[in-house]
Design an enzyme around this catalytic site. Structure first.
Site, PDB file in Angstrom:
ATOM      1  N   GLY A 153      41.400  39.831  39.613  1.00 38.53           N
ATOM      2  CA  GLY A 153      40.567  39.492  38.716  1.00 38.53           C
ATOM      3  C   GLY A 153      40.530  38.072  38.622  1.00 38.53           C
ATOM      4  N   GLU A 154      40.111  37.665  37.476  1.00 38.78           N
ATOM      5  CA  GLU A 154      40.036  36.179  37.191  1.00 38.78           C
ATOM      6  C   GLU A 154      39.118  35.111  38.032  1.00 38.78           C
ATOM      7  OE1 GLU A 154      44.001  34.505  37.049  1.00 38.78           O
ATOM      8  OE2 GLU A 154      44.824  36.313  35.885  1.00 38.78           O
TER       9      GLU A 154
END
Length: 350
Positions: free
Chosen positions: A316-317
């Site tokens: 993610g991120e």
């Protein structure tokens, strides 16, 4: 007609420019089609920018952070406090996405749209908290209509800031403990896919945690079953503040003529929501990678997209999208800078 969000006009990419860029590709000193997907990527950027030779890549990454009420049901391997701790890590430049943004010369912004903890106002982030997290989607609507509207606008405002700073490509990242659960619920709701093929282990839950996630998603879906909800209402019932913000980010980017590179599971759930709200968005999305999270590949297919790479990532991120930025930059450089057969004095007999 979607009952909560206006269908702002989204223009189509310039198909005539796409065809002209394709014609240029076929005159470059190589066998036609020999650069594969890189040729398609360059032509898509030409159509998006309405330039046969698109400008060099200018990426902007925005990470949206929020917490989720469904975390109380034990659906994550990490405590909710990690969301705020990771926001502080972003602000200090120590997270993976910070490293990738620096490596790619990308603008990076972090937006608190719904972290449960109070964050220091001095943190170098955008403080746009709508609420201290969402409600528990298994029991009640995750967001009110007012909260949904505010989150969508927080995302739209972030897109405008990035574009005003010169961005030619938008990347949305996420941070929110338990956010794979609402993402799975949204993907199931929008596609009709079975829970068992969509709900995965997220941050690494054990078998008991996986079972709790499936129960939570099933409860949320059962709660809204048969209600004939609009796309926005579904997002409010089953989503989260950062997911809604990412949807708003994508929609505003497309309205302003700037494409988005879609990251992993959470970003794809947001893209599905945004495309259901305004189907014109689909022409402005590029899938970056296929996550190892269960159901991500199916969600990408539901968007009508194909991922550029499969690196077995699930962080993610915005990290999966960020690692694709050099690939896209090289596709544009090849398209713009290679000689044609005529320019190079090479016989066009391939």
């Amino acid at each position: 007609m979607d009952t909560l969000t206006p269908l702002l006009p989204i223009l189509r990419p310039d198909l005539a420019v796409f065809d002209a860029a394709r014609a240029r590709q076929n005159q470059l000193t190589k066998p036609p089609g020999s650069l594969g997907v890189l040729e398609d990527v360059a032509c898509r950027f030409a159509a998006w920018q309405r330039r046969v030779k698109p400008e060099a890549l200018k990426p902007a990454i925005t990470v949206f952070a929020a917490d989720h009420g469904v975390a109380e049901d034990g659906v994550s391997a990490f405590p909710q406090a990690v969301t705020a701790e990771m926001v502080k890590n972003f602000a200090a430049g120590g997270a993976a996405i910070c490293v990738l943004a620096r490596a790619n010369g990308a603008r990076l912004e972090v937006v608190d749209v719904g972290v449960a903890s109070e964050l220091d106002p001095a943190l170098p982030i955008v403080h746009a908290k709508v609420a201290k997290g969402s409600a528990n989607l298994a029991r009640e609507a995750a967001l009110t209509e007012v909260q949904l509207t505010a989150a969508l606008e927080a995302g739209a405002a972030a897109a405008r800031r990035a574009i005003d700073a010169g961005a030619k490509l938008l990347v949305a990242g996420d941070m929110g403990i338990a956010n794979t659960t609402p993402s799975a619920a949204l993907i199931c709701a929008y596609t009709g896919l079975n829970i068992d093929v969509v709900v995965g282990r997220g941050t690494g839950v054990d078998d008991a945690g996986l079972a709790r996630k499936r129960v939570a998603v099933a409860a949320g879906l059962a709660r809204v079953a048969g209600r004939n909800l609009s796309a926005s209402q579904t997002l409010a019932e089953l989503g989260g503040l950062e997911i809604a913000a990412i949807a708003g980010f994508y929609l505003e980017g497309a309205r302003l003529g700037v494409p988005s590179l879609v990251d992993g599971f959470i970003a794809t759930a947001a893209a599905l929501a945004a495309c259901r709200i305004n189907p014109g968005l689909a022409d402005w999305l590029l899938a970056s990678h296929v996550s190892q999270e269960t159901g991500h590949a199916l969600a990408i297919q539901a968007l009508g997209l194909a991922p550029l790479v499969d690196l077995k990532m699930r962080l993610g991120e915005g990290s999966g999208a960020a690692v694709c930025l050099p690939l896209i930059a090289q596709a544009i450089a090849l398209h713009n800078e290679m000689a044609t057969f005529l320019e190079a004095g090479v016989s066009d007999g391939l």
